[in-house]
Write an enzyme that holds these catalytic residues in place. Structure first.
Site, PDB file in Angstrom:
ATOM      1  N   ASN A  13      -8.961  -3.504  10.721  1.00  0.00           N
ATOM      2  CA  ASN A  13      -8.000  -3.967   9.718  1.00  0.00           C
ATOM      3  C   ASN A  13      -7.317  -2.740   9.100  1.00  0.00           C
ATOM      4  O   ASN A  13      -7.982  -1.749   8.797  1.00  0.00           O
ATOM      5  CB  ASN A  13      -8.734  -4.758   8.637  1.00  0.00           C
ATOM      6  CG  ASN A  13      -9.699  -5.752   9.227  1.00  0.00           C
ATOM      7  OD1 ASN A  13     -10.594  -5.380   9.978  1.00  0.00           O
ATOM      8  ND2 ASN A  13      -9.521  -6.998   8.934  1.00  0.00           N
ATOM      9  N   GLU A  22      10.988  -4.679  -5.883  1.00  0.00           N
ATOM     10  CA  GLU A  22      10.108  -5.580  -5.135  1.00  0.00           C
ATOM     11  C   GLU A  22      10.759  -6.968  -5.091  1.00  0.00           C
ATOM     12  O   GLU A  22      11.129  -7.508  -6.132  1.00  0.00           O
ATOM     13  CB  GLU A  22       8.731  -5.639  -5.810  1.00  0.00           C
ATOM     14  CG  GLU A  22       7.807  -6.754  -5.350  1.00  0.00           C
ATOM     15  CD  GLU A  22       7.523  -6.765  -3.853  1.00  0.00           C
ATOM     16  OE1 GLU A  22       7.074  -5.741  -3.320  1.00  0.00           O
ATOM     17  OE2 GLU A  22       7.783  -7.822  -3.214  1.00  0.00           O
ATOM     18  N   HIS A  34      -1.358  -8.248  11.162  1.00  0.00           N
ATOM     19  CA  HIS A  34      -1.320  -6.784  11.069  1.00  0.00           C
ATOM     20  C   HIS A  34      -0.161  -6.171  11.856  1.00  0.00           C
ATOM     21  O   HIS A  34      -0.391  -5.385  12.775  1.00  0.00           O
ATOM     22  CB  HIS A  34      -2.620  -6.168  11.627  1.00  0.00           C
ATOM     23  CG  HIS A  34      -3.879  -6.646  10.990  1.00  0.00           C
ATOM     24  ND1 HIS A  34      -5.124  -6.487  11.585  1.00  0.00           N
ATOM     25  CD2 HIS A  34      -4.123  -7.254   9.811  1.00  0.00           C
ATOM     26  CE1 HIS A  34      -6.059  -6.993  10.806  1.00  0.00           C
ATOM     27  NE2 HIS A  34      -5.481  -7.478   9.721  1.00  0.00           N
ATOM     28  N   TYR A  68       0.826  -1.219   0.000  1.00  0.00           N
ATOM     29  CA  TYR A  68       0.000   0.000   0.000  1.00  0.00           C
ATOM     30  C   TYR A  68       0.861   1.270   0.000  1.00  0.00           C
ATOM     31  O   TYR A  68       0.640   2.179  -0.802  1.00  0.00           O
ATOM     32  CB  TYR A  68      -0.963  -0.021   1.189  1.00  0.00           C
ATOM     33  CG  TYR A  68      -1.959  -1.141   1.027  1.00  0.00           C
ATOM     34  CD1 TYR A  68      -3.118  -0.963   0.293  1.00  0.00           C
ATOM     35  CD2 TYR A  68      -1.704  -2.420   1.544  1.00  0.00           C
ATOM     36  CE1 TYR A  68      -4.006  -2.004   0.087  1.00  0.00           C
ATOM     37  CE2 TYR A  68      -2.575  -3.468   1.341  1.00  0.00           C
ATOM     38  CZ  TYR A  68      -3.726  -3.255   0.611  1.00  0.00           C
ATOM     39  OH  TYR A  68      -4.598  -4.298   0.386  1.00  0.00           O
ATOM     40  N   GLY A 119      -7.576 -10.445   2.991  1.00  0.00           N
ATOM     41  CA  GLY A 119      -8.997 -10.730   2.831  1.00  0.00           C
ATOM     42  C   GLY A 119      -9.775  -9.555   2.256  1.00  0.00           C
ATOM     43  O   GLY A 119     -11.000  -9.633   2.135  1.00  0.00           O
ATOM     44  N   GLY A 144       3.074   0.630   6.830  1.00  0.00           N
ATOM     45  CA  GLY A 144       2.418   0.338   8.102  1.00  0.00           C
ATOM     46  C   GLY A 144       3.254   0.675   9.332  1.00  0.00           C
ATOM     47  O   GLY A 144       2.702   0.823  10.429  1.00  0.00           O
ATOM     48  N   MET A 160     -10.662  -6.772   3.449  1.00  0.00           N
ATOM     49  CA  MET A 160     -11.564  -6.014   4.329  1.00  0.00           C
ATOM     50  C   MET A 160     -11.077  -4.569   4.413  1.00  0.00           C
ATOM     51  O   MET A 160      -9.962  -4.300   4.861  1.00  0.00           O
ATOM     52  CB  MET A 160     -11.599  -6.633   5.722  1.00  0.00           C
ATOM     53  CG  MET A 160     -12.215  -8.016   5.721  1.00  0.00           C
ATOM     54  SD  MET A 160     -12.107  -8.798   7.339  1.00  0.00           S
ATOM     55  CE  MET A 160     -13.331  -7.884   8.243  1.00  0.00           C
ATOM     56  N   GLU A 202     -13.776  -9.775  13.325  1.00  0.00           N
ATOM     57  CA  GLU A 202     -14.274 -10.183  12.013  1.00  0.00           C
ATOM     58  C   GLU A 202     -14.878 -11.573  12.150  1.00  0.00           C
ATOM     59  O   GLU A 202     -14.323 -12.419  12.872  1.00  0.00           O
ATOM     60  CB  GLU A 202     -13.076 -10.111  11.058  1.00  0.00           C
ATOM     61  CG  GLU A 202     -12.798 -11.277  10.204  1.00  0.00           C
ATOM     62  CD  GLU A 202     -11.419 -11.161   9.506  1.00  0.00           C
ATOM     63  OE1 GLU A 202     -10.614 -10.250   9.792  1.00  0.00           O
ATOM     64  OE2 GLU A 202     -11.158 -12.021   8.671  1.00  0.00           O
TER      65      GLU A 202
HETATM   66  P1  FAE Z   1       3.063  -4.599   2.484  1.00  0.00           P
HETATM   67  O1  FAE Z   1       1.727  -4.615   1.850  1.00  0.00           O
HETATM   68  O2  FAE Z   1       3.445  -5.701   3.387  1.00  0.00           O
HETATM   69  O3  FAE Z   1       4.143  -4.481   1.296  1.00  0.00           O
HETATM   70  C1  FAE Z   1       5.519  -4.549   1.508  1.00  0.00           C
HETATM   71  C2  FAE Z   1       6.198  -5.075   0.243  1.00  0.00           C
HETATM   72  O4  FAE Z   1       7.604  -4.888   0.370  1.00  0.00           O
HETATM   73  C3  FAE Z   1       5.980  -6.568   0.008  1.00  0.00           C
HETATM   74  O5  FAE Z   1       5.531  -6.779  -1.310  1.00  0.00           O
HETATM   75  C4  FAE Z   1       7.370  -7.177   0.226  1.00  0.00           C
HETATM   76  O6  FAE Z   1       7.640  -8.297  -0.610  1.00  0.00           O
HETATM   77  C5  FAE Z   1       8.291  -6.017  -0.138  1.00  0.00           C
HETATM   78  N1  FAE Z   1       9.602  -6.092   0.510  1.00  0.00           N
HETATM   79  C6  FAE Z   1       9.850  -6.324   1.822  1.00  0.00           C
HETATM   80  N2  FAE Z   1      11.197  -6.317   2.075  1.00  0.00           N
HETATM   81  C7  FAE Z   1      11.779  -6.041   0.862  1.00  0.00           C
HETATM   82  C8  FAE Z   1      13.145  -5.924   0.456  1.00  0.00           C
HETATM   83  N3  FAE Z   1      14.150  -6.046   1.325  1.00  0.00           N
HETATM   84  N4  FAE Z   1      13.416  -5.690  -0.864  1.00  0.00           N
HETATM   85  C9  FAE Z   1      12.394  -5.567  -1.748  1.00  0.00           C
HETATM   86  N5  FAE Z   1      11.085  -5.681  -1.416  1.00  0.00           N
HETATM   87  C10 FAE Z   1      10.781  -5.923  -0.121  1.00  0.00           C
HETATM   88  O7  FAE Z   1       3.293  -3.266   3.304  1.00  0.00           O
HETATM   89  N6  FAE Z   1      -5.525  -5.752   6.168  1.00  0.00           N
HETATM   90  C11 FAE Z   1      -6.735  -5.199   5.970  1.00  0.00           C
HETATM   91  O8  FAE Z   1      -6.895  -3.975   6.111  1.00  0.00           O
HETATM   92  N7  FAE Z   1      -7.813  -5.984   5.611  1.00  0.00           N
HETATM   93  C12 FAE Z   1      -7.710  -7.341   5.495  1.00  0.00           C
HETATM   94  O9  FAE Z   1      -8.683  -8.019   5.161  1.00  0.00           O
HETATM   95  C13 FAE Z   1      -6.441  -7.932   5.743  1.00  0.00           C
HETATM   96  N8  FAE Z   1      -6.285  -9.282   5.660  1.00  0.00           N
HETATM   97  C14 FAE Z   1      -5.018  -9.809   5.782  1.00  0.00           C
HETATM   98  C15 FAE Z   1      -4.850 -11.183   5.589  1.00  0.00           C
HETATM   99  C16 FAE Z   1      -3.568 -11.720   5.623  1.00  0.00           C
HETATM  100  C17 FAE Z   1      -3.383 -13.200   5.433  1.00  0.00           C
HETATM  101  C18 FAE Z   1      -2.441 -10.892   5.851  1.00  0.00           C
HETATM  102  C19 FAE Z   1      -1.048 -11.453   5.879  1.00  0.00           C
HETATM  103  C20 FAE Z   1      -2.611  -9.531   6.040  1.00  0.00           C
HETATM  104  C21 FAE Z   1      -3.891  -8.981   6.013  1.00  0.00           C
HETATM  105  N9  FAE Z   1      -4.089  -7.613   6.171  1.00  0.00           N
HETATM  106  C22 FAE Z   1      -5.338  -7.078   6.032  1.00  0.00           C
HETATM  107  C23 FAE Z   1      -2.961  -6.714   6.474  1.00  0.00           C
HETATM  108  C24 FAE Z   1      -2.520  -5.863   5.269  1.00  0.00           C
HETATM  109  O10 FAE Z   1      -2.381  -6.669   4.122  1.00  0.00           O
HETATM  110  C25 FAE Z   1      -1.186  -5.172   5.621  1.00  0.00           C
HETATM  111  O11 FAE Z   1      -1.408  -4.373   6.758  1.00  0.00           O
HETATM  112  C26 FAE Z   1      -0.687  -4.295   4.487  1.00  0.00           C
HETATM  113  O12 FAE Z   1      -0.447  -5.062   3.328  1.00  0.00           O
HETATM  114  C27 FAE Z   1       0.592  -3.581   4.882  1.00  0.00           C
HETATM  115  O13 FAE Z   1       0.895  -2.641   3.882  1.00  0.00           O
HETATM  116  P2  FAE Z   1       2.344  -2.045   3.726  1.00  0.00           P
HETATM  117  O14 FAE Z   1       2.329  -1.024   2.662  1.00  0.00           O
HETATM  118  O15 FAE Z   1       2.834  -1.640   5.083  1.00  0.00           O
END
Ligand code: FAE
Length: 526
Positions: free
Chosen positions: A503, A70, A465, A50, A140, A493, A142, A382
């Site tokens: 979420n 990435e 989270h 995000y 998911g 985050g 949400m 949830e």
């Molecule tokens: P994130 O989306 O984790 O993106 C970070 C990116 O950086 C990833 O693609 C990594 O591969 C990449 N990366 C990391 N280290 C490196 C590196 N050294 N070099 C290159 N690339 C790298 O970060 N949240 C909701 O609000 N609603 C939901 O329904 C929900 N369901 C979830 C279900 C699951 C199973 C999981 C695991 C999480 C869920 N979340 C949900 C949480 C949400 O996906 C999470 O808070 C966000 O994706 C975090 O966003 P960021 O931008 O912080």
């Protein structure tokens, strides 16, 4: 049925007719190269979740050239389909030999750069997304806006009115948030688990709410009528959705690419960062193949660097680079970390005589229980699906609690890994809430604490989270620029101090919109 038998029976049910066997790790080791020269780019973003996707779009729209690194695969480009829950395959785990879902890990895998990763710490396991789209690929969907009162408590220095009138509506539009049609919900057999969950919650005196999502519910209705290929109704979610879900690759990143100003290099894992004398940054990076072999060591250099590697990824890069290269860090880095109050729990023997929670379940949650305003036991939960291909009369809940006792992330130089100071004392109040919730639900409806899914009925160690460690206005300035640096920004985050009460991705997206808009206005990016 005891826990072992439950797991065995369910495992057989989910594996169904599939004949599973382990494959030996067969990929030939390619020759590792070093490109020798440094690749220069004015602005580099690390991570395409995000934070990274929003930053990329707004910078590209303002005419800046952006390079995004990435570590995960670009799945859309690869053309490889995502797996479903009942048949884990390539997309289901980041370079693991066994599946890594929160439970039922009976599937052997050939290591592949899948989209779901599990980071294991002493008292907690943290699941994260990997791939172009980050967490949006596995989550998911949400899409929940936090309660205004709690947002104000967590971010007392932000202009809440501006967030609720401008940034939250903006991200709801750009993330394509929508709500399920009540008529569809009322009759659809795939939402029996939600209807049962809501009836039982009312019976126990709880208030329920409808939860918006980025999954296209009109598409889901067509799935139900068999007019289009099935995804949510075919147990697809944490290993990716082949259809229906508006993940970031279909929204923010797509738009950013359309500007012509964005280049994304997938399978590029940044290992560490160095600050140069001219205040630019050097990034030591490994280009890997889909089996995890290193194809090349590459060096990138940029004038401005945005860390959007997700809470754990950003903290890993900062703390490791400090330990290895002396990257200057302020004393707030690693502080105010939290699990967003995640506490998984469940109930067994839920309506066993009337079809339980349903043998068919959509993977997309649409119901929640809102107990946030209860002074003694504030939580949101949830009503989660458990699509196992059979009715197991089990209800699953992901509670989101306050995090009054925060943890801290540090770096262990000896074993070169992150360390999380987080133990039972951090989750004690969450456990009390979960106990209270399950007790009330069982008293009103029957059922037992879910010993069949979790030891003692509680999964205190399951975290989806992770938040905090680089808190907005504490470790950074008011717009995410890291204190003590001229050209280093954190936008993900980790800016949220460990808790947001719902979420988190809507909040992460909105905070990034706010930060990047102001950083661009201040001419931070030359
Ligand atoms: P994130 O989306 O984790 O993106 C970070 C990116 O950086 C990833 O693609 C990594 O591969 C990449 N990366 C990391 N280290 C490196 C590196 N050294 N070099 C290159 N690339 C790298 O970060 N949240 C909701 O609000 N609603 C939901 O329904 C929900 N369901 C979830 C279900 C699951 C199973 C999981 C695991 C999480 C869920 N979340 C949900 C949480 C949400 O996906 C999470 O808070 C966000 O994706 C975090 O966003 P960021 O931008 O912080």
């Amino acid at each position: 049925m005891d826990r072992k038998k439950f797991i065995k029976t369910s495992a057989l049910a989910v594996s169904g007719f599939y004949f599973l066997y382990s494959q030996l790790f067969q990929a030939a080791q390619p020759v590792r190269g070093n490109q020798g020269k440094t690749i220069k780019a004015p602005i580099i973003i690390i991570g395409s979740g995000y934070g990274g996707a929003v930053s990329a779009l707004r910078l590209c729209e303002s005419g800046k050239k952006v390079l995004l690194l990435e570590m995960g695969l670009n799945w859309e480009k690869s053309g490889i389909p995502y797996s479903n829950l009942l048949k884990p395959g390539k997309s289901s785990a980041w370079l693991k030999k066994k599946s890594i879902a929160p439970f039922m890990n009976i599937f052997s895998l050939t290591p592949f750069t899948g989209i779901l990763d599990r980071l294991e710490f002493e008292n907690i396991n943290i699941w994260v997304g990997r791939g172009v789209g980050g967490g949006s690929l596995v989550n998911g969907g949400m899409a929940v806006t936090p309660k205004e009162s709690y947002f104000k408590e967590v971010f007392p220095n932000l202009d809440a009115e501006k967030f609720y009138n401008h940034y939250f509506p903006l991200v709801q539009k750009d993330l394509k948030v929508n709500v399920i049609d009540e008529e569809f919900l009322k009759d659809c057999p795939y939402y029996k688990f939600t209807r049962v969950g809501e009836q039982e919650a009312h019976q126990a005196g709880f208030k329920t709410i409808r939860v918006p999502n980025v999954y296209d519910f009109k598409y889901m209705e067509k799935e139900f009528r068999n007019e289009v290929p099935r995804s949510a109704l075919n147990t697809e979610v944490i290993y990716g959705n082949n259809h229906g879900k508006n993940s970031l690759d279909k929204t923010y990143l797509k738009k950013a690419l359309e500007t012509g100003n964005l280049e994304i290099l997938d399978l590029h894992r940044v290992e560490d960062i160095q600050l140069n004398e001219d205040k630019s940054y050097t990034l030591n990076t490994q280009h890997i193949d889909t089996s995890g072999n290193i194809l090349a060591d590459k060096t990138f250099q940029c004038d401005q660097l945005i860390l959007s590697a997700g809470t754990m990824g950003t903290l890993q890069l900062l703390l490791k680079s400090n330990a290895l290269n002396g990257l200057p860090l302020n004393e707030k880095i690693g502080k105010s970390w939290g699990n967003n109050g995640n506490f998984m729990t469940g109930r067994n023997w839920v309506k066993p005589l009337s079809g339980g929670t349903g043998s068919k379940q959509s993977t997309i949650p649409v119901g929640g229980i809102d107990n946030w305003d209860n002074k003694e036991h504030p939580f949101f939960t949830e009503i989660a699906p458990l699509p196992m291909g059979m009715d197991v009369a089990t209800a699953l809940y992901l509670l989101i609690n306050r995090v009054d006792k925060k943890g801290e992330v540090t770096y262990n130089k000896i074993n070169q890994s992150l360390q999380l100071n987080w133990d039972k004392s951090n989750t004690a109040a969450m456990r009390e809430n979960a106990k209270y919730f399950i007790r009330k639900m069982n008293q009103a409806n029957g059922g037992t604490r879910s010993h069949l899914l979790f030891n003692n009925g509680f999964g205190a160690d399951i975290c989806y989270h992770p938040l905090g460690g680089c808190v907005l206005g504490e470790a950074t300035n008011e717009y995410g620029k890291l204190n003590g640096h001229d050209n280093l920004y954190v936008l993900d985050g980790s800016l949220i101090p460990g808790t947001i009460g719902v979420n988190p991705f809507v909040t992460i997206t909105a905070i990034t919109e706010y930060c990047i808009e102001n950083l661009i206005k201040q001419n931070e990016f030359a």
